[in-house]
Design a protein around this motif. Sequence first.
Motif, PDB file in Angstrom:
ATOM      1  N   MET A   1      -0.531  -5.534  -1.378  1.00 31.26           N
ATOM      2  CA  MET A   1      -0.127  -5.176  -3.013  1.00 31.26           C
ATOM      3  C   MET A   1      -1.695  -6.107  -3.112  1.00 31.26           C
ATOM      4  SD  MET A   1       0.447  -2.851  -4.890  1.00 31.26           S
ATOM      5  CE  MET A   1       1.959  -2.673  -4.924  1.00 31.26           C
TER       6      MET A   1
ATOM      7  N   CYS B   1      -9.267  -3.412  -6.266  1.00 31.21           N
ATOM      8  CA  CYS B   1      -9.771  -3.364  -7.472  1.00 31.21           C
ATOM      9  C   CYS B   1     -10.346  -4.145  -8.260  1.00 31.21           C
ATOM     10  CB  CYS B   1      -8.223  -2.734  -8.136  1.00 31.21           C
ATOM     11  SG  CYS B   1      -8.879  -2.500 -10.423  1.00 31.21           S
TER      12      CYS B   1
ATOM     13  N   SER C   1      -4.506  -7.201  -1.203  1.00 33.59           N
ATOM     14  CA  SER C   1      -5.142  -6.923  -0.857  1.00 33.59           C
ATOM     15  C   SER C   1      -5.975  -6.246  -1.771  1.00 33.59           C
ATOM     16  CB  SER C   1      -5.335  -6.029   0.073  1.00 33.59           C
ATOM     17  OG  SER C   1      -4.800  -6.687   1.562  1.00 33.59           O
ATOM     18  N   CYS C   2      -5.254  -4.666  -2.620  1.00 33.02           N
ATOM     19  CA  CYS C   2      -5.011  -3.710  -3.267  1.00 33.02           C
ATOM     20  C   CYS C   2      -6.043  -4.491  -4.566  1.00 33.02           C
ATOM     21  CB  CYS C   2      -4.254  -2.910  -3.658  1.00 33.02           C
ATOM     22  SG  CYS C   2      -3.200  -1.982  -2.803  1.00 33.02           S
TER      23      CYS C   2
ATOM     24  N   PHE D   1      -9.965   3.026  -3.484  1.00 31.93           N
ATOM     25  CA  PHE D   1     -10.098   2.245  -4.742  1.00 31.93           C
ATOM     26  C   PHE D   1     -11.297   2.371  -4.772  1.00 31.93           C
ATOM     27  CE2 PHE D   1      -6.673  -0.022  -3.626  1.00 31.93           C
ATOM     28  CZ  PHE D   1      -5.599  -0.675  -4.598  1.00 31.93           C
TER      29      PHE D   1
ATOM     30  N   CYS E   1       0.864  -1.542  -0.340  1.00 32.72           N
ATOM     31  CA  CYS E   1      -0.094   0.060  -0.077  1.00 32.72           C
ATOM     32  C   CYS E   1       0.585   1.370   0.169  1.00 32.72           C
ATOM     33  CB  CYS E   1      -0.936   0.263   1.399  1.00 32.72           C
ATOM     34  SG  CYS E   1      -2.310   0.816   0.802  1.00 32.72           S
TER      35      CYS E   1
ATOM     36  N   PHE F   1      -7.688   5.376  -8.143  1.00 33.68           N
ATOM     37  CA  PHE F   1      -6.979   4.673  -6.408  1.00 33.68           C
ATOM     38  C   PHE F   1      -6.687   5.979  -5.753  1.00 33.68           C
ATOM     39  CE2 PHE F   1      -2.660   4.394  -4.086  1.00 33.68           C
ATOM     40  CZ  PHE F   1      -2.965   3.932  -3.095  1.00 33.68           C
TER      41      PHE F   1
ATOM     42  N   VAL G   1      -8.693   0.023   0.900  1.00 32.07           N
ATOM     43  CA  VAL G   1      -8.268  -0.355   1.602  1.00 32.07           C
ATOM     44  C   VAL G   1      -7.053   0.148   3.256  1.00 32.07           C
ATOM     45  CG1 VAL G   1      -5.941  -2.296   1.465  1.00 32.07           C
ATOM     46  CG2 VAL G   1      -6.754  -1.671   0.041  1.00 32.07           C
TER      47      VAL G   1
ATOM     48  N   GLY H   1      -5.622   3.329   0.704  1.00 31.51           N
ATOM     49  CA  GLY H   1      -5.344   3.736   0.008  1.00 31.51           C
ATOM     50  C   GLY H   1      -7.044   3.249  -0.263  1.00 31.51           C
TER      51      GLY H   1
ATOM     52  N   LEU I   1       2.312   2.245  -4.603  1.00 36.99           N
ATOM     53  CA  LEU I   1       1.135   2.499  -4.244  1.00 36.99           C
ATOM     54  C   LEU I   1       1.272   4.069  -4.029  1.00 36.99           C
ATOM     55  CD1 LEU I   1      -2.162  -0.256  -4.685  1.00 36.99           C
ATOM     56  CD2 LEU I   1       0.022   0.764  -6.693  1.00 36.99           C
ATOM     57  N   SER I   2       0.932   4.437  -3.104  1.00 37.83           N
ATOM     58  CA  SER I   2       0.584   5.085  -2.528  1.00 37.83           C
ATOM     59  C   SER I   2       1.610   6.750  -2.475  1.00 37.83           C
ATOM     60  CB  SER I   2       0.781   5.983  -0.796  1.00 37.83           C
ATOM     61  OG  SER I   2      -0.661   4.919  -0.461  1.00 37.83           O
TER      62      SER I   2
END
Length: 357
Positions: free
Chosen positions: A292, A299, A294-295, A348, A146, A231, A334, A346, A149-150
Amino acid sequence: MNETVGISGVGLIGPWGTELSSLRTIRRPLPGSVNLVDTVPPVEGVAKNDMRRMSKLTKFSLFAARRAMAAANRYSDRTGLFVGLTHGPTTHMVEFHDFLFDYGPDMASPNSFSNGVTNAPLSSISALLKMTYGGTTIMGYENNGCNVLSYCARAISASHYEACLAGSSEEYAPVVHDAYKACGWLGSAAPGHLPWPHPGQGTGLGVSEGSAFFVLEPLSTFTDKKPLCLFAPVDLDEYRGGADAVISCASAGPHDGYELAALHRIATAGGEKPAILFTKPLFGETFGLGAMLSCLVACDMVANGARYPAFPIHPEIAPLFEPQAKGPASSVLVVAAGRDGQVSAGLFSAPERFGAL
């Protein structure tokens, strides 16, 4: 600053398969089990002999990264590359040091050294996809995916990159597994609920491996195409509720106490009662890759209306959440905590919300 970006492509590999849809059919691993990738499919542009010499971690990363870029139809120009790891290519690193200490420097394998360094996955992806605009290997704990991505979303919003290829990977290594087991963090009994803030009591969810990558692009890119989903990084101190569902990365590990506190904060932030989902019972413990994954699930939920099974909720917060979403979720938060107490989050959201931003 609006830090919302669009997800234009994903790539993944694990024992569950290589397609986003394969995540929905996972059989829950047995507590204490080890679930490995049987084979890595050939990666276009990589010779068989080169693949044979690479670590599993690099193979996973190459496969998932190329898949993500192909799905996004994205070129490497002005695209940043960020790879999140917790342990790195440990098997090759151990092999190198075993030969070094047992037989001396003359017998230490140069191949094991070059493929066992932390930056091996990033450099291999860069060479394969001809990515020359810079990138970083980001080391971290259970919230690392996470975090990656952030970081990329903020870098794109600040115009540092036109796009980012961002992912996390983890390979199974006996030395890592044995170390965690000795600490009591990988037990052979399933926790009664999650979060389970009692590490060292013989509970666990199994161990796994794999890789997941996303391509992130600014919203201005999506003029003649639609993003898979949107995101945005979230500061929980500023979160005021509104997500249809929350995904927690709790796994009966040393970070679960922090997950519990974060979930309590989310549930009392305002808005309607959200549903809650725990993904680690589906995948097993994958450390930095877990966030990731979980992301990926988030999604899939907002892009495809996917549904995932529930897991018992800690009684302290159970009244604050719905055990399962009542319908398709248009926004999923998430949240992932690391064993050091750092918490990342983050949001989604469905691509239909693109026009409202």
